[in-house]
Design a protein around this motif. Sequence first.
Motif, PDB file in Angstrom:
ATOM      1  N   ASP A  84      -4.714  -6.744  -0.200  1.00  0.00           N
ATOM      2  CA  ASP A  84      -5.599  -6.675   0.964  1.00  0.00           C
ATOM      3  C   ASP A  84      -6.298  -5.324   1.089  1.00  0.00           C
ATOM      4  O   ASP A  84      -7.182  -5.161   1.931  1.00  0.00           O
ATOM      5  CB  ASP A  84      -4.804  -6.935   2.254  1.00  0.00           C
ATOM      6  CG  ASP A  84      -4.287  -8.363   2.319  1.00  0.00           C
ATOM      7  OD1 ASP A  84      -4.967  -9.248   1.775  1.00  0.00           O
ATOM      8  OD2 ASP A  84      -3.215  -8.590   2.916  1.00  0.00           O
ATOM      9  N   LEU A  85      -5.904  -4.360   0.281  1.00  0.00           N
ATOM     10  CA  LEU A  85      -6.468  -3.019   0.401  1.00  0.00           C
ATOM     11  C   LEU A  85      -7.897  -2.964  -0.120  1.00  0.00           C
ATOM     12  O   LEU A  85      -8.225  -3.541  -1.151  1.00  0.00           O
ATOM     13  CB  LEU A  85      -5.613  -2.019  -0.390  1.00  0.00           C
ATOM     14  CG  LEU A  85      -6.107  -0.564  -0.405  1.00  0.00           C
ATOM     15  CD1 LEU A  85      -6.030   0.038   0.998  1.00  0.00           C
ATOM     16  CD2 LEU A  85      -5.320   0.263  -1.412  1.00  0.00           C
ATOM     17  N   ARG A  86      -8.745  -2.278   0.606  1.00  0.00           N
ATOM     18  CA  ARG A  86     -10.097  -1.981   0.132  1.00  0.00           C
ATOM     19  C   ARG A  86     -10.229  -0.477  -0.177  1.00  0.00           C
ATOM     20  O   ARG A  86     -10.738  -0.096  -1.209  1.00  0.00           O
ATOM     21  CB  ARG A  86     -11.133  -2.377   1.191  1.00  0.00           C
ATOM     22  CG  ARG A  86     -11.174  -3.870   1.485  1.00  0.00           C
ATOM     23  CD  ARG A  86     -11.710  -4.654   0.290  1.00  0.00           C
ATOM     24  NE  ARG A  86     -11.774  -6.075   0.567  1.00  0.00           N
ATOM     25  CZ  ARG A  86     -10.825  -6.944   0.284  1.00  0.00           C
ATOM     26  NH1 ARG A  86      -9.702  -6.514  -0.293  1.00  0.00           N
ATOM     27  NH2 ARG A  86     -10.952  -8.221   0.556  1.00  0.00           N
ATOM     28  N   LYS A 113      -8.982   0.863   5.071  1.00  0.00           N
ATOM     29  CA  LYS A 113      -9.865  -0.310   5.171  1.00  0.00           C
ATOM     30  C   LYS A 113      -9.213  -1.448   4.402  1.00  0.00           C
ATOM     31  O   LYS A 113      -8.815  -1.272   3.239  1.00  0.00           O
ATOM     32  CB  LYS A 113     -11.246  -0.009   4.581  1.00  0.00           C
ATOM     33  CG  LYS A 113     -12.009   1.088   5.294  1.00  0.00           C
ATOM     34  CD  LYS A 113     -13.376   1.305   4.646  1.00  0.00           C
ATOM     35  CE  LYS A 113     -14.163   2.402   5.345  1.00  0.00           C
ATOM     36  NZ  LYS A 113     -15.496   2.619   4.705  1.00  0.00           N
ATOM     37  N   THR A 114      -9.120  -2.616   5.047  1.00  0.00           N
ATOM     38  CA  THR A 114      -8.479  -3.771   4.419  1.00  0.00           C
ATOM     39  C   THR A 114      -9.386  -4.989   4.527  1.00  0.00           C
ATOM     40  O   THR A 114     -10.487  -4.926   5.097  1.00  0.00           O
ATOM     41  CB  THR A 114      -7.133  -4.085   5.095  1.00  0.00           C
ATOM     42  OG1 THR A 114      -7.383  -4.628   6.399  1.00  0.00           O
ATOM     43  CG2 THR A 114      -6.265  -2.843   5.211  1.00  0.00           C
ATOM     44  N   ILE A 116       1.208  -3.789   4.598  1.00  0.00           N
ATOM     45  CA  ILE A 116      -0.084  -4.217   4.040  1.00  0.00           C
ATOM     46  C   ILE A 116       0.079  -4.403   2.535  1.00  0.00           C
ATOM     47  O   ILE A 116       0.463  -3.476   1.820  1.00  0.00           O
ATOM     48  CB  ILE A 116      -1.188  -3.180   4.319  1.00  0.00           C
ATOM     49  CG1 ILE A 116      -1.356  -2.983   5.827  1.00  0.00           C
ATOM     50  CG2 ILE A 116      -2.512  -3.631   3.692  1.00  0.00           C
ATOM     51  CD1 ILE A 116      -2.340  -1.878   6.178  1.00  0.00           C
ATOM     52  N   VAL A 145       0.834  -1.195   0.000  1.00  0.00           N
ATOM     53  CA  VAL A 145       0.000   0.000   0.000  1.00  0.00           C
ATOM     54  C   VAL A 145       0.872   1.249   0.000  1.00  0.00           C
ATOM     55  O   VAL A 145       0.558   2.254  -0.654  1.00  0.00           O
ATOM     56  CB  VAL A 145      -0.955  -0.015   1.206  1.00  0.00           C
ATOM     57  CG1 VAL A 145      -1.682   1.321   1.343  1.00  0.00           C
ATOM     58  CG2 VAL A 145      -1.958  -1.154   1.083  1.00  0.00           C
ATOM     59  N   ASP A 154     -10.062  -2.383   9.886  1.00  0.00           N
ATOM     60  CA  ASP A 154     -10.020  -0.952   9.564  1.00  0.00           C
ATOM     61  C   ASP A 154      -9.205  -0.226  10.632  1.00  0.00           C
ATOM     62  O   ASP A 154      -9.149  -0.660  11.791  1.00  0.00           O
ATOM     63  CB  ASP A 154     -11.436  -0.360   9.533  1.00  0.00           C
ATOM     64  CG  ASP A 154     -12.331  -1.076   8.528  1.00  0.00           C
ATOM     65  OD1 ASP A 154     -11.793  -1.772   7.646  1.00  0.00           O
ATOM     66  OD2 ASP A 154     -13.566  -0.939   8.640  1.00  0.00           O
TER      67      ASP A 154
END
Length: 736
Positions: free
Chosen positions: A230-232, A249-250, A226, A48, A254
């Motif tokens: 996995d990142l949202r 948010k992952t 991260i 990330v 969060d």
Amino acid sequence: MLHQLHKFPGLLAALLVSVLALSGAVLSVFPALERSGAVTAPAGTISVADLAGRIADRYPGVEQIRRAPSGKVTVLYFENGFPASVVVDPASGQSVADYVPSGVERWVTNLHRSLFLDDAGRIAAGLGALAMLMLAVSGLQMTARRMGGWSRILGRARGSRRQRLHVDFGRMAVAGLMLSALTGMYMSLATFDVIPGGTAKAPGMPAEVNGGPTMPVNWIDAFRNIDLGDLRELTFPYLDDPTDAYRIKTATGDGYVDQATGLMLVWRDHGAARRVYETFYMLHTGQGLWWLGLILGVTALAVPVMSVTGVLVWASRRRTRPRIKANISAQSADTVILVGSESGSTWGFARTLHDALAANGHKVHTGAMDSLAPAYPHADRMLILAATYGDGTAPASAKRFMARLEAMRTAPARPVAVLGFGDRQFPKFCRFARDVEAALARKGWPSLMPLATIDRQSPQAFARWGAELSEVLGEALTLTHVPTRPRSHTLTLLARSDYGETVQAPTSIFRFALPRRSLLMRLTGRAFPRFAAGDLVGVLPPGSDMPRYYSLASGTSDGWLEICVRKHPGGLCSGHLHALRPGDRIEAFIKPNPDFRPARGRAPVILIGAGTGVGPLAGFVRGNRRRRPMHLYFGGRDPASDYLYGSEIAGWLGDKRLSRVTTAFSRVAGRDYVQDHIRRDAEALRAMITQGAQIMVCGGRNMADGVRSALDDVLTPLGLTPATLKAQGRYAEDVY
């Protein structure tokens, strides 16, 4: 009970589940389209921090980075004070395309989730998912029963074209529909917090932050740990606001990250409920499993087909049953009448009996034999009116009666009487009614009256049985039955071909024009129905409401209706038909006969017929446009007099619709019969049967018995019998 559980949700929710299914099918395409156009990076190659650093360099006004389940990365940013958004390549941070949300996707999503009715619509959608689940489960169980058990559930479906479509599409789609319904119900319940799910409270903004100079985002260790996969969502702090923080948010939780120190200030792991919700969301929408979404979308397309065919089947069944007034519920009735009927005529007698008993003050329930219940708490008696179909088998509304009876653990205390309906010209006159009485006796069910039979729907015989019932009940009961004339259509004779005069067996092939079928007539159910070779046409002779049935030698696609009829001495209907000339008219209606037609596929078909029995077989050959192997055995008296369809058969051999024809004539030198040729061709027949061939027999009873005996000899080396093939759907008879 199972039938009602399937019928009522289906009728009430047909439109709702169709809308949900069609909108779901449309939505299933978007994850696949998004995945096909997404620029992704291999897992574990980009953090990330790496992505955020590249984005911050290229878009100084970045507000948010979003990563979709497909892997598509979208950047929202401000440029010269105006909001903008682009799709980027995560490996370089460069723009791939402008991000333009789909208005169609948004509209269909709102339709699917809430029907544009906010919370009321969401509740309706949840109830639609429940209805779909009930229909899938009950439909699967009903199909297993109809097919003869779970081991045969994938066998050839039987019934009318609508019934077969309903079953075939249901079997194809049931797994996907159950998954869609279950996940949809879960998400609806989670939306309204009935169960814990995806609406868990997010962590709050930390009360204190460092407030110092902003650290370059690609230096932040919390983001380096991260993976991009996995990142949202990553939301950047407001520019020039040192009190703000990053929000991330992952897939696992969060949190908030200090923009000055790079430390994780607050973190909340997703609980088990949130993980379950995200799994259900992925299974329902296809987001992250685009291929599953497409599969579910395809299965959803079966729902409108099943809704339409289901409603049509229900409407067709209602039309064949007379409306019975004051039909008390089975649980409250003192008299239960159960009806086994194929064409609907036995229901008319049941209505007459029902009305007479109700007029005497009885609480009467009338239903199909298939609705036999384990208990009727207030019933004093049961009356069973059972017709016999074909070669002594159960009629349409009594197919499951015997199985239900056998499943009953104890015999009820109420007495029962059986009344059989049939035709004495058939050797197995009222055979099914006799089988029912014997099964009831084996079960220990008390008898109210001995078995009685009605020949050819005689109102007089029915009235005599009513008088006997009166004596048993100790009350006056008059059964005056007036047959209801079937709704018919007018058919005009186009042409006729005459045979058999020289062998004292006058036989004609009659070809009638089809009535006009306007759109309005079709929509209102008044049009002449579609039909196929092997179905039956009921002809109503002048002055009679009793139809005579003939097997059809043509289908709707041929453009005409064709039958073969032999003139019988004193025959009311055959005499009427043989007196017709082109331009004359008759009154007739269609009666489906779905169990007598070639199975689908390319396996050989062995057609065996004699006399007018060749009619439907000729129709099968005429419709064999795919040239599957068909072998015809035809029996007659004299080839010079009654070789029906002789010229057509020669043409069908020439264009390969017919593979071979074997003829047998009984009024010539060296006379023989079709069963003789069957025994001679034993080896060839066994080879075809080993390949999955279907055998179809049509004609007189004596011929059919002889053919069955010959086939017993042919099949013995294979360990088979005609009964075995019949159970497999590979042996069918239409005999008279």
